[in-house]
Design a protein around this motif. Structure first.
Motif, mmCIF file in Angstrom:
data_model
loop_
_atom_site.group_PDB
_atom_site.id
_atom_site.type_symbol
_atom_site.label_atom_id
_atom_site.label_comp_id
_atom_site.label_asym_id
_atom_site.label_seq_id
_atom_site.Cartn_x
_atom_site.Cartn_y
_atom_site.Cartn_z
ATOM 1 N N PRO A 1 0.821 -1.221 0.000
ATOM 2 C CA PRO A 1 0.000 0.000 0.000
ATOM 3 C C PRO A 1 0.854 1.270 0.000
ATOM 4 O O PRO A 1 1.898 1.339 0.655
ATOM 5 C CB PRO A 1 -0.808 -0.120 1.301
ATOM 6 C CG PRO A 1 -0.836 -1.588 1.602
ATOM 7 C CD PRO A 1 0.476 -2.121 1.119
ATOM 8 N N LEU A 2 0.396 2.252 -0.753
ATOM 9 C CA LEU A 2 1.019 3.569 -0.753
ATOM 10 C C LEU A 2 0.381 4.362 0.380
ATOM 11 O O LEU A 2 -0.803 4.692 0.332
ATOM 12 C CB LEU A 2 0.784 4.261 -2.096
ATOM 13 C CG LEU A 2 1.305 5.689 -2.253
ATOM 14 C CD1 LEU A 2 2.824 5.723 -2.130
ATOM 15 C CD2 LEU A 2 0.864 6.269 -3.592
ATOM 16 N N ARG A 3 1.144 4.647 1.410
ATOM 17 C CA ARG A 3 0.616 5.284 2.615
ATOM 18 C C ARG A 3 0.987 6.765 2.610
ATOM 19 O O ARG A 3 2.160 7.118 2.675
ATOM 20 C CB ARG A 3 1.162 4.591 3.870
ATOM 21 C CG ARG A 3 0.921 3.085 3.869
ATOM 22 C CD ARG A 3 1.411 2.437 5.160
ATOM 23 N NE ARG A 3 1.381 0.981 5.065
ATOM 24 C CZ ARG A 3 0.291 0.252 5.262
ATOM 25 N NH1 ARG A 3 -0.851 0.860 5.556
ATOM 26 N NH2 ARG A 3 0.330 -1.071 5.154
ATOM 27 N N LEU A 4 -0.032 7.609 2.557
ATOM 28 C CA LEU A 4 0.158 9.058 2.546
ATOM 29 C C LEU A 4 -0.466 9.640 3.804
ATOM 30 O O LEU A 4 -1.619 9.329 4.127
ATOM 31 C CB LEU A 4 -0.486 9.680 1.309
ATOM 32 C CG LEU A 4 -0.063 9.093 -0.050
ATOM 33 C CD1 LEU A 4 -0.922 9.681 -1.164
ATOM 34 C CD2 LEU A 4 1.408 9.358 -0.309
ATOM 35 N N ARG A 5 0.269 10.499 4.517
ATOM 36 C CA ARG A 5 -0.226 11.077 5.758
ATOM 37 C C ARG A 5 -0.096 12.601 5.707
ATOM 38 O O ARG A 5 0.858 13.144 5.149
ATOM 39 C CB ARG A 5 0.548 10.520 6.958
ATOM 40 C CG ARG A 5 0.411 9.009 7.119
ATOM 41 C CD ARG A 5 -1.015 8.595 7.416
ATOM 42 N NE ARG A 5 -1.161 7.160 7.613
ATOM 43 C CZ ARG A 5 -1.514 6.321 6.642
ATOM 44 N NH1 ARG A 5 -1.730 6.769 5.417
ATOM 45 N NH2 ARG A 5 -1.642 5.027 6.901
#
Length: 217
Positions: A51-55
């Protein structure tokens, strides 16, 4: 300045996520609401091994851009979408509050006829919603690519904010240096024209003033 912009984008990401979470959940007034948890999105799909995790605290601009791809959806969409063969690669976006999944959407940036969004009826937070298909934003593919999704770069002629559009500008026809030179040339001609007009007006006024002065002697 950069830190201030990052903080502003983080606040905007939280606001967008809060607006999404509020859809369909409005109820009677209660005590003052708790501060919204930091927003984030997870993206999975073709070409992503994990998963591409963007915060919002580390990548606020990408979080805002991805959430913007789904924050305009209405309560009801079309019951049927394009044929599976015309959808292209699917990317699932999960909107989070803190680390808690709240909403999920399937994005099809390469669908025939324009990008598509599918909202499943079953949502991670358990709220009730209706499944539906929606026309996506023309910027979907580039937004996902910029955020880290492995998609080919494309240049779109945007004819509207949502759906449709015709891709007519191949990458090899774009020359930024040529465009800048052309813009500077146009600006130079415009400035010269303005100077010429001002000189003409000044000479004219001076001539009128001289003529009036001679007649009044």
């Amino acid at each position: 300045m950069v830190r201030q912009m990052r903080r502003s984008l983080a606040v905007l990401a939280g606001t967008l996520a809060g607006a999404l979470l509020a859809l369909g959940t409005a109820g009677p007034a209660t005590a003052a609401p708790k501060p919204a948890a930091p927003a984030g999105v997870d993206v999975t799909g073709e070409g992503l091994s994990e998963p591409l995790r963007l915060r919002s605290d580390t990548q606020p601009a990408h979080v805002v851009a991805v959430i913007d791809q789904v924050n305009f959806l209405g309560r009801t969409g079309q019951s049927t979408g394009p044929k599976a063969a015309n959808l292209g690669p699917k990317f699932t976006v999960v909107v989070l509050a803190g680390e808690t999944p709240k909403q999920t959407y399937d994005l099809y940036p390469k669908a025939v006829g324009g990008p598509r969004v599918y909202r499943p009826a079953k949502q991670p937070d358990g709220r009730k919603t209706s499944a539906g298909w929606f026309l996506g934003r023309l910027s979907m593919s580039e937004t996902l690519r910029t955020a880290g999704v492995p998609l080919e770069r494309q240049f779109d002629t945007v004819s509207g904010g949502v759906g449709g559009g015709e891709r007519v500008l191949p990458e090899d026809t774009l020359d930024p240096a040529r465009d800048i030179d052309k813009a500077l040339g146009e600006l130079q001609r415009l400035l010269l024209l303005n100077v010429a007009v001002m000189l003409t007006i000044t000479v004219g006024l001076a001539g009128i003033a001289l003529l009036i002065r001679r007649r009044t002697r």
